[in-house]
Enzyme design. Sequence first.
Site, mmCIF file in Angstrom:
data_model
loop_
_atom_site.group_PDB
_atom_site.id
_atom_site.type_symbol
_atom_site.label_atom_id
_atom_site.label_comp_id
_atom_site.label_asym_id
_atom_site.label_seq_id
_atom_site.Cartn_x
_atom_site.Cartn_y
_atom_site.Cartn_z
ATOM 1 N N THR A 111 -18.244 -8.553 -3.615
ATOM 2 C CA THR A 111 -17.291 -9.838 -3.573
ATOM 3 C C THR A 111 -18.121 -11.109 -4.576
ATOM 4 O OG1 THR A 111 -18.872 -10.553 -1.649
ATOM 5 C CG2 THR A 111 -16.880 -9.559 -1.154
ATOM 6 N N GLY A 112 -19.395 -10.809 -5.082
ATOM 7 C CA GLY A 112 -19.958 -11.708 -5.872
ATOM 8 C C GLY A 112 -19.475 -12.195 -7.414
ATOM 9 N N SER A 142 -18.535 -10.076 4.928
ATOM 10 C CA SER A 142 -17.532 -10.017 4.161
ATOM 11 C C SER A 142 -16.567 -8.905 4.340
ATOM 12 C CB SER A 142 -17.756 -9.899 2.450
ATOM 13 O OG SER A 142 -18.594 -10.924 2.184
ATOM 14 N N ARG A 190 -37.299 -2.100 -11.426
ATOM 15 C CA ARG A 190 -37.303 -2.282 -13.036
ATOM 16 C C ARG A 190 -38.622 -1.481 -13.779
ATOM 17 N NH1 ARG A 190 -34.563 -7.835 -13.628
ATOM 18 N NH2 ARG A 190 -32.580 -7.383 -13.141
ATOM 19 N N CYS A 195 -30.444 -9.877 -17.328
ATOM 20 C CA CYS A 195 -29.552 -10.396 -18.280
ATOM 21 C C CYS A 195 -30.130 -10.773 -19.681
ATOM 22 C CB CYS A 195 -28.780 -11.433 -17.524
ATOM 23 S SG CYS A 195 -29.715 -12.691 -16.778
ATOM 24 N N SER A 251 -24.755 -19.702 -14.400
ATOM 25 C CA SER A 251 -24.074 -18.614 -13.965
ATOM 26 C C SER A 251 -25.419 -17.464 -13.682
ATOM 27 C CB SER A 251 -23.035 -17.916 -14.479
ATOM 28 O OG SER A 251 -23.283 -17.495 -15.958
ATOM 29 N N GLY A 252 -26.481 -17.797 -14.584
ATOM 30 C CA GLY A 252 -27.519 -16.851 -14.123
ATOM 31 C C GLY A 252 -28.107 -16.938 -12.707
ATOM 32 N N ARG A 306 -33.256 -23.043 -18.695
ATOM 33 C CA ARG A 306 -31.870 -23.451 -18.054
ATOM 34 C C ARG A 306 -31.321 -24.496 -18.637
ATOM 35 N NH1 ARG A 306 -29.923 -19.040 -15.428
ATOM 36 N NH2 ARG A 306 -31.795 -19.092 -13.706
ATOM 37 N N HIS A 329 -26.059 -16.604 -22.170
ATOM 38 C CA HIS A 329 -27.311 -16.944 -22.467
ATOM 39 C C HIS A 329 -27.660 -16.895 -24.081
ATOM 40 C CE1 HIS A 329 -28.195 -16.772 -18.300
ATOM 41 N NE2 HIS A 329 -28.895 -15.617 -18.218
#
Length: 355
Positions: free
Chosen positions: A13-14, A42, A101, A131, A161-162, A251, A258
């Site tokens: 849903t994101g 959700s 990661r 990202c 949006s990051g 930012r 980006h």
Amino acid sequence: MARKLNVAIVGATGVVGSIMRRLIAAERGNWGEVRLIASPRSAGKQLDVGDEVLTVQAIGEAAFDGIDIAHFDLPDEVSAEWVPVAAAKGVVVIDKSGHFRMDPDVPLVCREANPGEAANRPKGIIANANCTTLALIPTLAALNAEFGLVSMSVASYQAASGSGKEGLEALYAQLQKIAGVEGLGTMGSDLRLVLGEEFDAPFGAPLALNVVPKVGGWKDDGWTSEELKVRNESRKILGLPDLKVASTCVRVPVAVGHSQVVHATFEREVTVADAHRVLGAADGVDLVDDPANGVFPMPIDSVGRSGTQVGRIRQSVDFPNSLEFFVVADNLMKGAALNSIETADLVRRELEAAQ
């Protein structure tokens, strides 16, 4: 004929989940069942995957029954809880959070740099890089293969949006607030009075008509988590554990895309013509470099594009074997959804061949 594998989008849903649904719909014929999973609040929502309308299921152990590959787009602490649950059920998990990661038993995969690592997953988990890192890697991988990357200094200018849907909504709310103020051009620092402290979230300060030199949480010696990700993840993906990296992440009031200024030094001599030749043929790279005619990468032109755009390539005057260049990528597309899709396709082909 090989059985078509079943795939799940966890966090469907994101903002990134919506792009994932669109990308999977575009290759729908490659998959069996497509399952949408999200938080319990959700559950029951109806979402489109191409021409299909699917019902969102609440995350839980049973939600992964029969799934072969799952894309996770959840906060670090939620992925830490549920990724091992899915992997224990035999699901190959491609996780976009930062939690796994740097685990030595979890490959960090970018198709343009190390696609073979997708098959080396002892825990059943593959990590998707940050990202910001993913915007860099296609360009760096191509240049490293040709000239041998030694060091890089990076300054990133990262879109709202990051920070996900919350970041986008915050930027738009701030812009709307400012748009209704008369005499704004003479206000200077009084802009803080217009916005008030309620507009500091989620960036720690107002972002509209401002830049915030902090992305991620504070770490030792004044670094942020985002800056350390650029260093550590680039080293791991490129297989260069001794790569020297300096990074400053900022930012900026951009919705999507980006941008990064890169100073890169190589083992071997490199010219602008050399870089054009290599990057013009590089997988996942769009060479956009004709500044005399106003052609250079900008975030406004990166939205929805699958490639990393690179331009403003210059040979350093004061540093031997070095280039300066500007890189831009859609942080929601290449920086998240597309890389996950490309990694899943590597795994899908592997699993289908083994049937």
